[in-house]
Motif scaffolding. Sequence first.
Motif, PDB file in Angstrom:
ATOM      1  N   LEU A 109      62.331  60.594  66.789  1.00 21.52           N
ATOM      2  CA  LEU A 109      61.640  61.850  66.523  1.00 21.52           C
ATOM      3  C   LEU A 109      60.474  61.668  65.567  1.00 21.52           C
ATOM      4  O   LEU A 109      60.448  60.733  64.779  1.00 21.52           O
ATOM      5  N   LYS A 110      59.558  62.622  65.632  1.00 23.22           N
ATOM      6  CA  LYS A 110      58.452  62.617  64.682  1.00 23.22           C
ATOM      7  C   LYS A 110      58.970  62.773  63.260  1.00 23.22           C
ATOM      8  O   LYS A 110      59.851  63.588  63.013  1.00 23.22           O
ATOM      9  N   GLY A 111      58.411  61.990  62.384  1.00 23.20           N
ATOM     10  CA  GLY A 111      58.760  62.165  60.975  1.00 23.20           C
ATOM     11  C   GLY A 111      60.040  61.478  60.575  1.00 23.20           C
ATOM     12  O   GLY A 111      60.421  61.520  59.416  1.00 23.20           O
ATOM     13  N   ALA A 112      60.723  60.840  61.519  1.00 22.47           N
ATOM     14  CA  ALA A 112      61.945  60.115  61.142  1.00 22.47           C
ATOM     15  C   ALA A 112      61.559  58.898  60.334  1.00 22.47           C
ATOM     16  O   ALA A 112      60.544  58.260  60.599  1.00 22.47           O
ATOM     17  N   PRO A 128      68.886  60.802  59.140  1.00 20.84           N
ATOM     18  CA  PRO A 128      67.462  60.580  59.388  1.00 20.84           C
ATOM     19  C   PRO A 128      67.101  60.468  60.863  1.00 20.84           C
ATOM     20  O   PRO A 128      65.970  60.737  61.241  1.00 20.84           O
ATOM     21  N   THR A 129      68.049  60.077  61.704  1.00 18.76           N
ATOM     22  CA  THR A 129      67.691  59.890  63.117  1.00 18.76           C
ATOM     23  C   THR A 129      67.852  61.172  63.923  1.00 18.76           C
ATOM     24  O   THR A 129      67.572  61.193  65.106  1.00 18.76           O
ATOM     25  N   ARG A 146      64.298  71.342  67.375  1.00 17.20           N
ATOM     26  CA  ARG A 146      64.605  70.097  68.080  1.00 17.20           C
ATOM     27  C   ARG A 146      63.470  69.101  67.999  1.00 17.20           C
ATOM     28  O   ARG A 146      63.604  67.942  68.362  1.00 17.20           O
ATOM     29  N   LYS A 147      62.294  69.562  67.532  1.00 15.39           N
ATOM     30  CA  LYS A 147      61.135  68.668  67.511  1.00 15.39           C
ATOM     31  C   LYS A 147      61.097  67.810  66.263  1.00 15.39           C
ATOM     32  O   LYS A 147      60.688  66.667  66.290  1.00 15.39           O
ATOM     33  N   LYS A 148      61.514  68.398  65.144  1.00 15.96           N
ATOM     34  CA  LYS A 148      61.349  67.686  63.879  1.00 15.96           C
ATOM     35  C   LYS A 148      62.640  67.034  63.421  1.00 15.96           C
ATOM     36  O   LYS A 148      63.725  67.574  63.636  1.00 15.96           O
ATOM     37  N   SER A 149      62.469  65.899  62.754  1.00 18.97           N
ATOM     38  CA  SER A 149      63.616  65.220  62.176  1.00 18.97           C
ATOM     39  C   SER A 149      64.021  65.913  60.884  1.00 18.97           C
ATOM     40  O   SER A 149      63.182  66.486  60.180  1.00 18.97           O
ATOM     41  N   GLY A 150      65.305  65.860  60.568  1.00 14.49           N
ATOM     42  CA  GLY A 150      65.773  66.449  59.317  1.00 14.49           C
ATOM     43  C   GLY A 150      65.103  65.810  58.122  1.00 14.49           C
ATOM     44  O   GLY A 150      64.890  66.451  57.089  1.00 14.49           O
ATOM     45  N   ALA A 151      64.717  64.529  58.277  1.00 13.51           N
ATOM     46  CA  ALA A 151      64.127  63.813  57.152  1.00 13.51           C
ATOM     47  C   ALA A 151      62.672  64.208  56.915  1.00 13.51           C
ATOM     48  O   ALA A 151      62.081  63.850  55.907  1.00 13.51           O
ATOM     49  N   SER A 152      62.073  64.963  57.866  1.00 18.12           N
ATOM     50  CA  SER A 152      60.667  65.322  57.701  1.00 18.12           C
ATOM     51  C   SER A 152      60.492  66.571  56.837  1.00 18.12           C
ATOM     52  O   SER A 152      59.379  66.939  56.498  1.00 18.12           O
TER      53      SER A 152
END
Lengths: 289, 252
Positions: free
Chosen positions: A285-288, B97-98, B142-148
């Motif tokens: 994913l973006k930003g991972a 993160p994934t 669903r587009k962004k990672s939790g880490a972002s």
Amino acid sequence: MRSDLFPIRSRARKLTDYAVTSLAVLATLLVVAPLVGIFGYLVYKGASSLSLDFFLKGPKPVGESGGGMANAIAGSALVLGVASLIGIPLGIGGGIFLAEFGRGTKLATAVRFTADVLNGVPSIVMGLSIYALIVLPQKHFSAFAGGVALGIMMIPTVCRTSEEMLLMVPNAIREAALGIGVPNWRSVLSITLKTASPGIITGCMLAFARVAGETAPLLFTALGNSFWSTNLNEPIAALPLQIYVYALSPYDDWHRLAWAGALVLIILIVLAVSLVRFVTSRGVLKGAS
Amino acid sequence: MGVGIEVQNLNAWYGSNHTLQDICLNISANQATALIGPSGCGKSTFVRCINRMHETNPIARVTGTVRIGDVDIYKDAKPVEIRRRVGMVFQRPNPFPTMSIYDNVAAGLKLNGYSNRRALDEIVEKSLRNSALWDEVKDDLRKKSGASLSGGQQQRLCIARALAVDPEVLLMDEPASALDPVSTSKIEDLIFQLKAQYTIVIVTHNMQQAARVAEQTGFFLNGRMVEFDTTHKIFTNPSDKRTEDYITGRFG
């Protein structure tokens, strides 16, 4: 900053900066030079012998010109496929044990030591061992035996890099999973392993690329074959073997094919590695991080 | 609804280090209880004993009784079951993160084999609304990672992740100590709202925070609980000299 502690001598500082940067650039060039050199030389020597026939046809008998390495390319793919099926699951499984379940146990120390020793076993010894363990009892050389030899050679690299990569996953991630009631085994498979997967994939690719060019373990196992074969129970051709045989031959024609074979081997390894990278990076994913 | 927690003679060790000694206390349902005390006094170990996370460390050991509702957690249940009933929020935000924002919240259910998509959608939305994050992330679930996400958003994501498995108790181990003041006040507002549905135990180094959010406060020192009373009493008229010294800043 006190100016008497850190006198502003900008000329000397700039010179030092320039010198260190130059050294770093020089070191980089020295590292890349052999790779570029080898690849360039292979292109120079081998590219002229590359043709469609090289990829579509098998070897011609001595004296006839032309022919290709289709059987060796297919053979390499088959042997490496078997090797990956053995080396990657066992290696990753071992790495998971070392990093997640066996931490601090005597068994883990023993496994780690064994893997490191196995990593240092000369490839010819690996070939001989598989010859004794599989080829002799079966009474024939086979693609399968070659795959086993290469697969076992992949295990220590995959195992140790998987362990290192899993250990780099912060404990906070494991605790997060346990904290929402996920069983440990599930957390290892779905969270920790997934978080470490980019590094583990790199480890697998390194192991794959390393054994893809191995000749010695195949000499007494896959043996080589002048004809098209995809039978796991029969001797099979492989690119490194074919290159070895052709390069040692007295014929100019075969020498040229050997160069072309070496070039194709390198290109195929690069393609395989890039393909895996591409496929596995698309899910990220973006930003991972 | 939240349930009460009853702790009797709880002792905990890390190796030979006796980190918790004879802790007894009753935590009331649907209230926030703050635990204060200097670093290394055993507050974190205490909350980690309530959801059986303490024992995940191979050298750790626990004795004593902890009852959550009518379940004796060290006798009647498996750790995994307890951790679904007792959610935990850690000091540093630790989203997976994934995973996407959605998958982070749904992780506790998905990884336990829950796969009804429509129900999952509802639970994810409800949990994110309850953690006051929904409006900020609803367009990139669903587009962004939790880490972002930013640190404060990540912590609220972790709260949503804990709420999604529908616990009865929420343990928060210094949930705001790594956050800026704006994010901190959001987390505190959240604790106020969450009290209605959950029993909350919050470890904090910030005494104003304890005074703001908690009905009850316990003061820990060197592995023992020195005093446990209403927050008002602890901060205005503590009965133990050591509590007074600590809250007036004479040590710790």
